[in-house]
Design a protein around this motif. Structure first.
Motif, short mmCIF file in Angstrom:
data_model
loop_
_atom_site.label_atom_id
_atom_site.label_comp_id
_atom_site.label_asym_id
_atom_site.label_seq_id
_atom_site.Cartn_x
_atom_site.Cartn_y
_atom_site.Cartn_z
N THR A 53 8.56 22.00 5.41
CA THR A 53 8.63 20.70 6.07
C THR A 53 7.40 19.86 5.77
OG1 THR A 53 9.92 21.72 7.86
CG2 THR A 53 9.01 19.53 8.28
N ILE A 54 6.22 20.48 5.77
CA ILE A 54 5.00 19.73 5.42
C ILE A 54 5.09 19.21 3.99
CG2 ILE A 54 2.52 19.97 4.99
CD1 ILE A 54 2.43 21.85 7.43
N TYR A 55 5.53 20.07 3.07
CA TYR A 55 5.72 19.62 1.69
C TYR A 55 6.65 18.42 1.63
CZ TYR A 55 3.51 23.38 -1.06
OH TYR A 55 2.62 24.22 -1.67
N MET A 56 7.78 18.52 2.31
CA MET A 56 8.79 17.46 2.27
C MET A 56 8.24 16.16 2.87
SD MET A 56 11.87 17.24 1.12
CE MET A 56 13.33 16.21 1.20
N TYR A 57 7.57 16.27 3.98
CA TYR A 57 7.01 15.10 4.65
C TYR A 57 5.97 14.41 3.77
CZ TYR A 57 4.39 12.33 8.05
OH TYR A 57 3.75 11.30 8.71
N VAL A 58 5.10 15.21 3.15
CA VAL A 58 4.05 14.65 2.29
C VAL A 58 4.66 13.97 1.07
CG1 VAL A 58 2.16 15.27 0.75
CG2 VAL A 58 2.23 16.18 3.08
N ILE A 59 5.68 14.58 0.48
CA ILE A 59 6.30 14.00 -0.71
C ILE A 59 6.90 12.63 -0.42
CG2 ILE A 59 8.29 14.26 -2.26
CD1 ILE A 59 7.64 17.28 -2.29
N VAL A 60 7.67 12.51 0.66
CA VAL A 60 8.28 11.22 0.96
C VAL A 60 7.22 10.20 1.37
CG1 VAL A 60 10.53 12.20 1.54
CG2 VAL A 60 8.82 11.93 3.34
N LEU A 61 6.15 10.66 2.01
CA LEU A 61 5.07 9.76 2.41
C LEU A 61 4.35 9.21 1.18
CD1 LEU A 61 3.82 8.67 5.03
CD2 LEU A 61 2.14 10.52 4.92
N VAL A 62 4.08 10.07 0.20
CA VAL A 62 3.42 9.60 -1.03
C VAL A 62 4.31 8.61 -1.77
CG1 VAL A 62 2.54 10.30 -3.29
CG2 VAL A 62 2.03 11.69 -1.28
N ILE A 63 5.59 8.91 -1.90
CA ILE A 63 6.51 8.00 -2.59
C ILE A 63 6.55 6.65 -1.88
CG2 ILE A 63 8.92 7.61 -3.25
CD1 ILE A 63 9.21 10.61 -3.63
N ALA A 64 6.60 6.68 -0.55
CA ALA A 64 6.61 5.43 0.21
C ALA A 64 5.34 4.62 -0.02
CB ALA A 64 6.80 5.73 1.70
N GLN A 65 4.21 5.30 -0.13
CA GLN A 65 2.95 4.59 -0.35
C GLN A 65 2.84 4.09 -1.79
OE1 GLN A 65 -0.35 6.94 1.03
NE2 GLN A 65 0.26 6.77 3.18
N ILE A 66 3.42 4.81 -2.73
CA ILE A 66 3.39 4.35 -4.13
C ILE A 66 4.16 3.05 -4.28
CG2 ILE A 66 4.23 4.88 -6.46
CD1 ILE A 66 3.63 7.83 -5.89
N PHE A 67 5.32 2.98 -3.66
CA PHE A 67 6.18 1.82 -3.82
C PHE A 67 6.08 0.83 -2.65
CE2 PHE A 67 8.16 5.21 -6.33
CZ PHE A 67 8.23 4.58 -7.56
N ASN A 68 5.07 1.02 -1.81
CA ASN A 68 4.79 0.11 -0.69
C ASN A 68 6.00 -0.09 0.22
OD1 ASN A 68 2.12 -0.41 -1.60
ND2 ASN A 68 2.90 -1.90 -3.09
#
Length: 376
Positions: free
Chosen positions: A286-301
């Motif tokens: 779950t931590i992996y999944m949460y971090v991945i979507v958070l990084v993608i969201a920050q990359i694409f604003n």
């Protein structure tokens, strides 16, 4: 994208412990015993020493950029386009070796040890559903869940250690350092590649902790506590099963639980002990999944990361089925390719960020105090 959610230092420490143990408690004793034989516990202690350095380095980055996530730090130091590219490569590496591999371990463990007639895809889909739910509800929710389940996890862990203690045979660790210190280093590298180097993903969560100073202390104490728990499990597998049987077992810690027998009455409780592994596996995934979507969201604003969770969850299930064709391939991949991947992300990337920070500071001081200025 700033995080509006907040968790306590205690909750972050618990998440760090569960993330540290994760799938390593199931798979890592086998590989370490294969390389270092009866000295695998020494290699694990060396790995904990290296983990202290890694956590110190990550905490140094936190001190320099206390309210920024890792993706924001990368973009600040490397520039917009290069920073976003590096963050995207970080996500790809993380997705391949993180939740996909852990979900594979879940399906492989259940279908080979507990439910052999159940298709692995069914297990992976069911587990992925609760992972997606946890990531969707956010870090506050699954941090509180970790806080509630952690006492059960510790109770099962202590029970495993106590109940298996009568089976310990000290001769299984003799002779100490029979092959010298040569095998210790690759075994220790294998240990930190699974236990400590992935901790860089927690830099995405640290800004959500309500106090930065408590976050750093929780990060360090949680990492060390989880690492020492892993050392104890590795030592017990060697002491009880012996180095040869540990190296041949796919899941040595489960075989360890099968050895529990108190007066021919308290036995066959390994399925109950498996609850401990499910808890750590769940929170690591779950931590992996949460971090991945958070990084993608920050990359694409993106304003919200939640629309990314379901499609990535579907990709996760597919990847968990195809990432490892078989067990020998998994062992070879974990021992070679994964080590290179995670070293580039967990060691060289933070070192690069620290070096760039120092260079920028020195450059700014040079501009503020140019040479040749007259003081007459």
């Amino acid at each position: 994208m700033s995080q509006q959610v907040k968790i306590s230092g205690r909750q972050f420490m618990i998440l760090t412990i569960l993330f540290t143990i994760g799938s390593a408690i199931l798979v890592i004793p086998s590989g370490m015993a294969f390389v270092a034989k009866q000295d695998a516990w020494i290699a694990a202690l060396v790995g904990v020493g290296a983990g202290i350095f890694l956590v110190w380095m990550y905490n140094t980055i936190v001190i320099l950029y206390p309210r920024m996530t890792l993706a924001e730090i990368i973009e600040t130091l490397l520039g917009k386009w290069l920073g976003k590219t590096i963050s995207l490569l970080f996500v790809v590496t993380l997705f391949l070796g993180g939740p996909s591999a852990v979900l594979y371990d879940v399906g492989n463990f259940l279908t080979t040890q507990i439910m052999p007639e159940t298709p692995a895809q069914s297990v992976n889909i069911l587990f992925a559903i609760i992972v997606v739910m946890g990531a969707w509800l956010g870090i506050e929710t699954f941090a509180r869940s970790a806080e509630l389940l952690f006492p059960l996890f510790i109770l099962l862990y202590i029970s495993l250690v106590i109940l298996v203690a009568p089976e310990v045979k000290l001769e299984n660790v003799e002779p100490v350092l029979e092959a010298g210190i040569g095998p210790i280093w690759p075994a220790a590298l294998s240990f930190i590649s699974i236990v400590f180097l992935p901790h860089i993903v927690l830099l995405m969560i640290i800004p959500a902790v309500n106090r930065t100073d408590k976050a750093r202390k929780a990060f360090f104490s949680g990492s060390m506590f989880g690492g020492l728990m892993m050392v104890l499990i590795i030592a017990l597998t060697i002491l009880v099963l012996g180095p040869d049987l540990t190296a041949r077992s796919i899941f040595p810690s489960y075989s360890l639980a099968q050895r529990i027998s108190i007066g021919n009455f308290l036995q066959r409780i390994e399925a109950i002990m498996a609850v401990m592994w499910f808890i750590s596996l769940y929170f690591r995934t779950t931590i992996y999944m949460y971090v991945i979507v958070l990084v993608i969201a920050q990359i694409f604003n993106l304003k919200d990361y939640r629309p990314l969770i379901l499609p990535l969850g579907m990709i996760l299930v597919v990847m968990s089925v195809i990432i490892y064709p078989n067990a020998p391939y998994q062992q070879k991949w974990d021992g070679t390719v994964w080590v290179s991947y995670i070293l580039s992300v967990g060691l060289f990337l933070p070192l690069l960020l620290l070096c760039i920070h120092v260079i920028r500071k020195l450059w700014s001081r040079k501009e503020q105090n140019p040479k040749g200025k007259s003081h007459l």
